[in-house]
Design a protein around this motif. Structure first.
Motif, PDB file in Angstrom:
ATOM      1  N   ILE A 325     -91.781 -86.499  11.832  1.00  0.00           N
ATOM      2  CA  ILE A 325     -92.721 -86.141  12.655  1.00  0.00           C
ATOM      3  C   ILE A 325     -92.926 -86.542  13.967  1.00  0.00           C
ATOM      4  CG2 ILE A 325     -94.580 -87.929  11.872  1.00  0.00           C
ATOM      5  CD1 ILE A 325     -95.266 -84.031  12.412  1.00  0.00           C
ATOM      6  N   MET A 326     -92.526 -87.712  14.149  1.00  0.00           N
ATOM      7  CA  MET A 326     -92.453 -88.724  15.765  1.00  0.00           C
ATOM      8  C   MET A 326     -91.440 -88.032  16.573  1.00  0.00           C
ATOM      9  SD  MET A 326     -91.622 -92.368  16.749  1.00  0.00           S
ATOM     10  CE  MET A 326     -92.897 -93.069  15.908  1.00  0.00           C
ATOM     11  N   THR A 327     -90.245 -87.238  15.963  1.00  0.00           N
ATOM     12  CA  THR A 327     -89.341 -86.515  16.586  1.00  0.00           C
ATOM     13  C   THR A 327     -90.032 -85.245  17.057  1.00  0.00           C
ATOM     14  OG1 THR A 327     -87.649 -87.335  15.135  1.00  0.00           O
ATOM     15  CG2 THR A 327     -87.019 -85.690  16.708  1.00  0.00           C
ATOM     16  N   TYR A 328     -90.672 -84.608  16.218  1.00  0.00           N
ATOM     17  CA  TYR A 328     -91.140 -83.369  16.536  1.00  0.00           C
ATOM     18  C   TYR A 328     -92.293 -83.636  17.757  1.00  0.00           C
ATOM     19  CZ  TYR A 328     -89.038 -80.605  13.084  1.00  0.00           C
ATOM     20  OH  TYR A 328     -88.010 -79.970  12.082  1.00  0.00           O
ATOM     21  N   ASN A 329     -92.994 -84.513  17.487  1.00  0.00           N
ATOM     22  CA  ASN A 329     -94.258 -84.974  18.388  1.00  0.00           C
ATOM     23  C   ASN A 329     -93.607 -85.263  19.795  1.00  0.00           C
ATOM     24  OD1 ASN A 329     -96.133 -84.304  16.592  1.00  0.00           O
ATOM     25  ND2 ASN A 329     -96.500 -86.513  16.168  1.00  0.00           N
ATOM     26  N   ILE A 330     -92.616 -85.982  19.792  1.00  0.00           N
ATOM     27  CA  ILE A 330     -91.987 -86.451  21.189  1.00  0.00           C
ATOM     28  C   ILE A 330     -91.472 -85.051  21.748  1.00  0.00           C
ATOM     29  CG2 ILE A 330     -89.839 -87.499  22.275  1.00  0.00           C
ATOM     30  CD1 ILE A 330     -90.554 -89.707  20.340  1.00  0.00           C
ATOM     31  N   LEU A 331     -90.796 -84.148  21.017  1.00  0.00           N
ATOM     32  CA  LEU A 331     -90.347 -83.110  21.473  1.00  0.00           C
ATOM     33  C   LEU A 331     -91.206 -82.061  22.140  1.00  0.00           C
ATOM     34  CD1 LEU A 331     -87.617 -81.149  21.969  1.00  0.00           C
ATOM     35  CD2 LEU A 331     -88.031 -80.256  19.634  1.00  0.00           C
ATOM     36  N   LEU A 332     -92.182 -81.887  21.247  1.00  0.00           N
ATOM     37  CA  LEU A 332     -93.295 -81.018  21.769  1.00  0.00           C
ATOM     38  C   LEU A 332     -93.954 -81.552  23.129  1.00  0.00           C
ATOM     39  CD1 LEU A 332     -95.072 -80.113  18.319  1.00  0.00           C
ATOM     40  CD2 LEU A 332     -93.811 -78.562  19.874  1.00  0.00           C
ATOM     41  N   ASP A 333     -94.496 -82.730  23.078  1.00  0.00           N
ATOM     42  CA  ASP A 333     -95.076 -83.464  24.197  1.00  0.00           C
ATOM     43  C   ASP A 333     -94.095 -83.407  25.420  1.00  0.00           C
ATOM     44  OD1 ASP A 333     -97.252 -85.171  25.493  1.00  0.00           O
ATOM     45  OD2 ASP A 333     -95.894 -86.830  25.542  1.00  0.00           O
ATOM     46  N   GLY A 334     -92.885 -83.471  25.275  1.00  0.00           N
ATOM     47  CA  GLY A 334     -92.066 -83.348  26.448  1.00  0.00           C
ATOM     48  C   GLY A 334     -91.766 -81.887  26.996  1.00  0.00           C
ATOM     49  N   LEU A 335     -91.799 -81.008  26.212  1.00  0.00           N
ATOM     50  CA  LEU A 335     -92.011 -79.542  26.400  1.00  0.00           C
ATOM     51  C   LEU A 335     -93.046 -79.183  27.277  1.00  0.00           C
ATOM     52  CD1 LEU A 335     -90.175 -77.988  23.280  1.00  0.00           C
ATOM     53  CD2 LEU A 335     -89.099 -78.242  25.541  1.00  0.00           C
ATOM     54  N   CYS A 336     -94.100 -79.596  26.626  1.00  0.00           N
ATOM     55  CA  CYS A 336     -95.663 -79.259  27.312  1.00  0.00           C
ATOM     56  C   CYS A 336     -95.648 -80.035  28.724  1.00  0.00           C
ATOM     57  CB  CYS A 336     -96.719 -79.748  26.113  1.00  0.00           C
ATOM     58  SG  CYS A 336     -96.839 -78.571  24.902  1.00  0.00           S
ATOM     59  N   ASN A 337     -95.015 -81.079  28.804  1.00  0.00           N
ATOM     60  CA  ASN A 337     -95.209 -81.822  30.080  1.00  0.00           C
ATOM     61  C   ASN A 337     -94.467 -81.255  31.111  1.00  0.00           C
ATOM     62  OD1 ASN A 337     -97.494 -83.519  29.079  1.00  0.00           O
ATOM     63  ND2 ASN A 337     -96.062 -85.043  28.477  1.00  0.00           N
ATOM     64  N   ASN A 338     -93.263 -80.550  30.755  1.00  0.00           N
ATOM     65  CA  ASN A 338     -92.467 -80.166  31.561  1.00  0.00           C
ATOM     66  C   ASN A 338     -92.717 -78.711  31.743  1.00  0.00           C
ATOM     67  OD1 ASN A 338     -90.010 -82.123  32.513  1.00  0.00           O
ATOM     68  ND2 ASN A 338     -90.922 -82.555  30.438  1.00  0.00           N
ATOM     69  N   GLY A 339     -93.865 -78.009  31.273  1.00  0.00           N
ATOM     70  CA  GLY A 339     -94.344 -76.624  31.767  1.00  0.00           C
ATOM     71  C   GLY A 339     -93.402 -75.847  30.912  1.00  0.00           C
ATOM     72  N   LYS A 340     -93.113 -76.277  29.854  1.00  0.00           N
ATOM     73  CA  LYS A 340     -92.172 -75.356  28.836  1.00  0.00           C
ATOM     74  C   LYS A 340     -93.016 -75.074  27.508  1.00  0.00           C
ATOM     75  CE  LYS A 340     -87.787 -76.743  30.667  1.00  0.00           C
ATOM     76  NZ  LYS A 340     -87.515 -75.322  31.229  1.00  0.00           N
ATOM     77  N   LEU A 341     -94.320 -74.547  27.767  1.00  0.00           N
ATOM     78  CA  LEU A 341     -95.324 -74.500  26.737  1.00  0.00           C
ATOM     79  C   LEU A 341     -94.680 -73.344  25.611  1.00  0.00           C
ATOM     80  CD1 LEU A 341     -97.893 -74.859  25.068  1.00  0.00           C
ATOM     81  CD2 LEU A 341     -98.957 -72.981  26.601  1.00  0.00           C
ATOM     82  N   GLU A 342     -93.999 -72.330  25.835  1.00  0.00           N
ATOM     83  CA  GLU A 342     -93.504 -71.319  25.144  1.00  0.00           C
ATOM     84  C   GLU A 342     -92.523 -71.935  24.199  1.00  0.00           C
ATOM     85  OE1 GLU A 342     -94.931 -68.232  24.852  1.00  0.00           O
ATOM     86  OE2 GLU A 342     -96.223 -68.889  26.320  1.00  0.00           O
ATOM     87  N   LYS A 343     -91.812 -72.538  24.798  1.00  0.00           N
ATOM     88  CA  LYS A 343     -90.704 -73.142  23.871  1.00  0.00           C
ATOM     89  C   LYS A 343     -91.406 -74.320  22.890  1.00  0.00           C
ATOM     90  CE  LYS A 343     -86.450 -72.738  26.548  1.00  0.00           C
ATOM     91  NZ  LYS A 343     -85.319 -73.391  27.161  1.00  0.00           N
ATOM     92  N   ALA A 344     -92.370 -74.863  23.283  1.00  0.00           N
ATOM     93  CA  ALA A 344     -93.103 -75.899  22.526  1.00  0.00           C
ATOM     94  C   ALA A 344     -93.654 -74.820  21.256  1.00  0.00           C
ATOM     95  CB  ALA A 344     -94.126 -76.589  23.241  1.00  0.00           C
ATOM     96  N   LEU A 345     -94.113 -73.709  21.646  1.00  0.00           N
ATOM     97  CA  LEU A 345     -94.866 -72.783  20.662  1.00  0.00           C
ATOM     98  C   LEU A 345     -93.766 -72.385  19.502  1.00  0.00           C
ATOM     99  CD1 LEU A 345     -97.298 -71.076  23.142  1.00  0.00           C
ATOM    100  CD2 LEU A 345     -97.847 -72.476  21.127  1.00  0.00           C
ATOM    101  N   VAL A 346     -92.547 -72.324  20.029  1.00  0.00           N
ATOM    102  CA  VAL A 346     -91.486 -71.787  19.122  1.00  0.00           C
ATOM    103  C   VAL A 346     -91.547 -72.964  18.113  1.00  0.00           C
ATOM    104  CG1 VAL A 346     -89.295 -71.175  18.871  1.00  0.00           C
ATOM    105  CG2 VAL A 346     -90.353 -69.996  20.506  1.00  0.00           C
ATOM    106  N   VAL A 347     -91.287 -74.247  18.494  1.00  0.00           N
ATOM    107  CA  VAL A 347     -91.060 -75.362  17.460  1.00  0.00           C
ATOM    108  C   VAL A 347     -92.300 -75.600  16.737  1.00  0.00           C
ATOM    109  CG1 VAL A 347     -90.685 -77.852  17.733  1.00  0.00           C
ATOM    110  CG2 VAL A 347     -89.469 -76.538  19.411  1.00  0.00           C
ATOM    111  N   PHE A 348     -93.275 -75.438  17.280  1.00  0.00           N
ATOM    112  CA  PHE A 348     -94.632 -75.725  16.712  1.00  0.00           C
ATOM    113  C   PHE A 348     -94.884 -74.576  15.501  1.00  0.00           C
ATOM    114  CE2 PHE A 348     -99.384 -74.858  16.235  1.00  0.00           C
ATOM    115  CZ  PHE A 348     -99.788 -76.186  15.846  1.00  0.00           C
TER     116      PHE A 348
END
Length: 489
Positions: A325-348
């Motif tokens: 869950i930490m891996t996923y949270n770091i990935l989602l946070d990184g994507l969101c902070n880098n303006g890649k919300l759509e990719k974060a939504l796919v992972v989510f």
């Protein structure tokens, strides 16, 4: 056999007993031992040990103690080995009180427990966090003339270190040296690891030097503890040198060694060196674990290298290493902070479909990502779905959505959330009030801002730097009077 007139001997009966135990016919095994006694046979240590192992195999710890007591009543005194087997089994099952009770019964029966039995009970007490009881038993065995050995001291030292009782642990080390009980690598590892985790790296290094002086050779655990210590103190070059030195001593670095070094380099934004270490471990046939990959992903995001972070995640998946869950949270946070919300939504979405147990941190990241991307309504919808999912929002969740709503001038909804916090919890904090104070000031509602300031001060919070900055600017251009600054101060 008996029908034919042949009298079985103890070896035959023990073989039959062993068969019953392994064949899960434990009640018949118990009955056979009773029958042996009635027939005049004296069960030997093998008889007791076999039956006791069978009882523990079937989670019958109390029955094993009852068996010993029954044998004593029938005049078949179990040996010290038998008592040792029973106490060991009881301690492994976690019933330390039963083990202590049996130890007392041994003493009442004039059977002197040896160091092995004492060590078993002391280790059990240590594992179940009864350190003072373990020390009391240690003192009792000393009084009774049972000489402690290195195993006794190792259990106690490890336990004391886990409790942060450094002086007591060091005192035991001095005590064993004084009594000419030679400490081994396990003794030093326990102390070094504990000192390192407590941030006492200098003490850990001194113990390492003491090991070398005593010709006690460090092992992988020793080196990994020290490397961890160097990395947490940002002494990365020394950590790297120690990993090279251990190779020269025929101690091969493992996944833990590399993961620790990679984390250290990534934390200090020396990501490229972390990647080199990752490649090095791969060349040596070592497959990174979840921690290794998670560390690299986080390192790349911290270096604003979003592409490589995603590549490491894909490599992690291709190697069959399960993200945490930490891996996923770091990935989602990184994507969101880098303006890649759509990719974060796919992972989510994948996380939800795969049955991954999401925590409030995951939802907070996504709500913040949506709000930052201007999709406040989506963030609000996700927030509203939390209770249906059985997830309770925390103060960060509320603050994130309040900030998002405030950015869209949806202040009525933001105020509703504040009331909800005060009624149902979690209680608002400094950030909650400061966010709303600024939002109402920017919206021109001085009355609401003043009321929020008073409420904030009554709760023991003060204005933050951003609020003071906004009020100061508004004072300069005449939009506010000094009373606001006085209220904040």
């Amino acid at each position: 056999m008996m029908k034919l007139g042949y009298e079985p001997n103890i070896v035959t009966l023990n073989s039959l007993l062993n068969g019953y135990c392994h064949g899960k016919r434990i009640s018949e095994a118990v009955a056979l031992v009773d029958q042996m006694v009635e027939m005049g046979y004296q069960p030997d240590p093998f008889t007791f040990t076999t039956l006791i192992h069978g009882l523990f195999l079937h989670n019958k710890a109390s029955e094993s103690v009852a068996l010993v007591e029954r044998m004593v009543v029938k005049g078949c005194q179990p040996s010290l080995v038998t008592y040792g087997v029973v106490i060991n089994g009881i301690c492994k099952s976690g019933d330390i009180d039963l083990a202590l009770n049996l130890l007392k019964k041994m003493e009442a029966g004039k059977i002197e427990a040896d160091v092995v039995i004492y060590n078993t009970v002391i280790d059990g007490l240590c594992k179940y966090r009864q350190v003072d009881d373990a020390l009391n038993l240690f003192n009792q065995m000393e009084i009774k003339g049972v000489r402690a050995d290195v195993v006794t001291y190792n259990s106690l030292i490890s336990c004391l270190c886990n409790y942060g009782r450094w002086s007591d642990a060091s005192g035991l080390l001095s005590d064993m040296i004084e009594k000419k009980i030679v400490p081994n690598v396990v003794t030093f590892n326990a102390l070094i690891d504990a000192f390192v985790k407590e941030g006492k790296l200098i003490e850990a290094e001194k113990l390492y030097e003491e090991m070398i002086k005593r010709s006690i050779y460090p092992n992988i655990f020793t080196y990994n503890s020290l490397i961890y210590g160097f990395c947490t103190h940002d002494r990365l070059d020394e950590a790297k040198q120690l990993s090279e030195f251990m190779v020269s001593k025929d101690c091969i670095p493992d996944v833990v060694t590399y993961s620790t070094l990679i984390k250290g380099f990534c934390k200090c934004k020396r990501v490229e060196e972390g990647v080199e270490l990752f490649r090095e471990m791969s060349q040596k046939g070592l497959v990174g674990n979840t921690i290794t990959y998670t560390t690299l992903i986080q390192g790349f995001f911290q270096a604003r290298d979003c592409d490589n972070a995603q590549k490491v995640y894909k490599e992690m998946e291709s190697h069959g290493v399960a993200p945490s869950i930490m891996t996923y949270n770091i990935l989602l946070d990184g994507l969101c902070n880098n303006g890649k919300l759509e990719k974060a939504l796919v992972v989510f979405e994948y996380m939800q479909k795969s049955g991954t147990e999401l925590d409030i941190v995951t939802y907070n990241i996504m709500i913040e990502g949506m709000c930052k991307a201007g999709k406040v309504e989506d963030g609000r919808d996700l927030f509203c779905s939390l209770r249906l999912k059985g997830v309770k929002p925390d103060v960060i969740t509320y603050n994130t959505l309040i900030s998002g709503l405030s950015s869209k001038r949806l202040l009525q909804e933001a105020d509703v959330l504040l009331r909800k916090m005060k009624e149902d919890g979690p209680l608002p904090n400094s950030r909650t009030y400061n966010t709303l104070i600024r939002a109402h000031l920017i919206d021109g509602d001085k009355g609401a801002s003043a009321e929020l300031i008073r409420e904030m001060r009554s709760c023991g919070f003060v204005g933050d730097a951003s609020t003071f900055g906004l009020v100061t600017n508004m004072l300069h251009d005449g939009r506010l009077d000094t009373s606001f600054l006085e209220m904040l101060s």
